[in-house]
Write an enzyme that holds these catalytic residues in place. Sequence first.
Site, PDB file in Angstrom:
ATOM      1  N   LYS A 196       0.834  -1.267  -0.042  1.00 33.81           N
ATOM      2  CA  LYS A 196      -0.051   0.055  -0.058  1.00 33.81           C
ATOM      3  C   LYS A 196       0.823   1.025  -0.084  1.00 33.81           C
ATOM      4  CE  LYS A 196      -4.096   2.260   2.228  1.00 33.81           C
ATOM      5  NZ  LYS A 196      -4.674   2.507   3.230  1.00 33.81           N
ATOM      6  N   ASN A 200       0.824   4.095  -2.733  1.00 31.52           N
ATOM      7  CA  ASN A 200       0.703   5.533  -2.350  1.00 31.52           C
ATOM      8  C   ASN A 200       1.776   6.313  -2.808  1.00 31.52           C
ATOM      9  OD1 ASN A 200      -1.863   5.703  -0.889  1.00 31.52           O
ATOM     10  ND2 ASN A 200      -1.125   4.846   0.733  1.00 31.52           N
TER      11      ASN A 200
HETATM   12  P1  NAD Z   1      -8.632  12.283  11.562  1.00 30.55           P
HETATM   13  O1  NAD Z   1      -7.516  13.568  11.618  1.00 30.55           O
HETATM   14  O2  NAD Z   1      -9.737  12.388  11.047  1.00 30.55           O
HETATM   15  O3  NAD Z   1      -8.657  11.842  13.036  1.00 30.55           O
HETATM   16  C1  NAD Z   1      -7.371  11.535  14.059  1.00 30.55           C
HETATM   17  C2  NAD Z   1      -7.949  12.027  15.378  1.00 30.55           C
HETATM   18  O4  NAD Z   1      -6.902  11.906  16.202  1.00 30.55           O
HETATM   19  C3  NAD Z   1      -8.423  13.490  15.373  1.00 30.55           C
HETATM   20  O5  NAD Z   1      -9.566  13.632  15.870  1.00 30.55           O
HETATM   21  C4  NAD Z   1      -7.151  14.169  16.467  1.00 30.55           C
HETATM   22  O6  NAD Z   1      -7.988  15.174  17.198  1.00 30.55           O
HETATM   23  C5  NAD Z   1      -7.009  12.891  17.284  1.00 30.55           C
HETATM   24  N1  NAD Z   1      -5.757  13.035  17.990  1.00 30.55           N
HETATM   25  C6  NAD Z   1      -4.770  13.399  17.615  1.00 30.55           C
HETATM   26  N2  NAD Z   1      -3.766  13.216  18.716  1.00 30.55           N
HETATM   27  C7  NAD Z   1      -4.447  12.839  19.887  1.00 30.55           C
HETATM   28  C8  NAD Z   1      -4.181  12.666  21.078  1.00 30.55           C
HETATM   29  N3  NAD Z   1      -2.975  13.091  21.536  1.00 30.55           N
HETATM   30  N4  NAD Z   1      -5.188  12.263  21.742  1.00 30.55           N
HETATM   31  C9  NAD Z   1      -6.288  11.956  21.497  1.00 30.55           C
HETATM   32  N5  NAD Z   1      -6.778  12.169  19.992  1.00 30.55           N
HETATM   33  C10 NAD Z   1      -6.024  12.749  19.234  1.00 30.55           C
HETATM   34  O7  NAD Z   1      -7.799  11.126  10.930  1.00 30.55           O
HETATM   35  P2  NAD Z   1      -8.438   9.917   9.900  1.00 30.55           P
HETATM   36  O8  NAD Z   1      -8.734  10.320   8.637  1.00 30.55           O
HETATM   37  O9  NAD Z   1      -9.357   9.139  10.753  1.00 30.55           O
HETATM   38  O10 NAD Z   1      -7.028   8.844   9.832  1.00 30.55           O
HETATM   39  C11 NAD Z   1      -6.262   8.112  10.783  1.00 30.55           C
HETATM   40  C12 NAD Z   1      -5.473   7.295  10.286  1.00 30.55           C
HETATM   41  O11 NAD Z   1      -6.279   6.483   9.389  1.00 30.55           O
HETATM   42  C13 NAD Z   1      -4.399   7.802   9.410  1.00 30.55           C
HETATM   43  O12 NAD Z   1      -3.213   7.195   9.428  1.00 30.55           O
HETATM   44  C14 NAD Z   1      -5.078   7.714   7.899  1.00 30.55           C
HETATM   45  O13 NAD Z   1      -3.986   7.833   6.979  1.00 30.55           O
HETATM   46  C15 NAD Z   1      -5.659   6.300   8.191  1.00 30.55           C
HETATM   47  N6  NAD Z   1      -6.954   5.967   7.188  1.00 30.55           N
HETATM   48  C16 NAD Z   1      -7.740   6.758   7.009  1.00 30.55           C
HETATM   49  C17 NAD Z   1      -8.879   6.704   6.025  1.00 30.55           C
HETATM   50  C18 NAD Z   1      -9.958   7.489   6.069  1.00 30.55           C
HETATM   51  O14 NAD Z   1     -10.664   7.452   5.309  1.00 30.55           O
HETATM   52  N7  NAD Z   1     -10.114   8.718   6.699  1.00 30.55           N
HETATM   53  C19 NAD Z   1      -8.801   5.414   5.607  1.00 30.55           C
HETATM   54  C20 NAD Z   1      -7.662   4.604   5.466  1.00 30.55           C
HETATM   55  C21 NAD Z   1      -6.911   5.000   6.324  1.00 30.55           C
END
Ligand code: NAD
Length: 317
Positions: A196, A200
């Site tokens: 992946k 990417n």
């Molecule tokens: P996001 O930014 O929507 O969510 C991350 C959350 O973590 C935020 O709410 C942030 O406030 C919180 N956070 C950060 N530091 C923190 C802390 N110290 N304590 C508590 N909360 C904390 O991100 P996402 O889109 O959910 O992505 C998360 C991971 O999943 C990433 O690595 C992303 O690449 C992967 N991912 C996302 C998707 C998608 O569709 N969104 C799909 C596949 C993979």
Amino acid sequence: MPTQTTTHTSLHTPIPWHILGAGSMGALWAARLSRAGFAVRLILRNQARLQAYEAAQGLTLVEGENCVLLPIAAQTPEADEPIARLLVACKAYDAETAVAQVAHRLTPDAEIILLQNGLGSQQAIATRLPHARCIFASSTEGAFREGDWRVVFAGHGHNWLGDPQPGAAPAWLEELQRSGISHEWSQNILSRLWRKLAINCAINPLTVLHNCRNGGLKAHRLEVDALCTELSTLLESCAQPEAAFNLNDEVHRIIDATEHNYASMHQDVAQGRRTEISYLTGYANHAAISLQLAVPHLQHLHQRLCAHLLHRGLPCN
Ligand code: NAD
């Protein structure tokens, strides 16, 4: 019959899912587990976020026409409840610090599920917590935040989970099944994450640099091919030959199949959000350096991307 015991391996004690990071993926997992009746606790950054969450009275999951408000319990990292099962749903660049904030609450046999994209953050956490079982995940599901505490389940997909150390599949996979979370246990999760990562690296940065949808890369075929060649050599040198197999073909298949889409990195940059490049091209370049492998196209790509991000006022790590 005891209602509560001190060991979380007891059959009678339901183990709560602690979910660190209530963004898109954290909310998506929390909502489905909670809807299926499992105990879920969201761990929010601080007291102010907890108050904002409590004012919203829960998480809202939007799925097609359906919209459901789920009053899932939430807490801050300072809560004193022990954590036996932790799902880390922060961005890769926040994951290690976030886990460190709750490390003192982990039970001696805690399991940590790492949802981060790319590579590097998972290994950093596993190294920091040698006694915890770290399970790496790779997801093709898609979710985005429509607002605070409101998440849209945008793309149905699949989750692969696996332990880079040899070990049996955990019994709680059954809870994912009952929650409708499509998944399977992967015997070679690193191969899947490397594959992946390589895809990417071949697609996302170029869509940012050429400011185009995935299909726009058809006009830059030679650039894509040169990256795929280097990435394949890198994967083979990293003892990941399966991840290298037919990489170039798959990259072009994905470009064709998703030609109208904007890559997630393109969306992040367009919306002024920090990217996860250190865990994608950054990680690939570091791996090449440590193997003394020349990857000039990949190196140049990372440098161009860094310059582009800095120019837009975004961090390049
Ligand atoms: P996001 O930014 O929507 O969510 C991350 C959350 O973590 C935020 O709410 C942030 O406030 C919180 N956070 C950060 N530091 C923190 C802390 N110290 N304590 C508590 N909360 C904390 O991100 P996402 O889109 O959910 O992505 C998360 C991971 O999943 C990433 O690595 C992303 O690449 C992967 N991912 C996302 C998707 C998608 O569709 N969104 C799909 C596949 C993979």
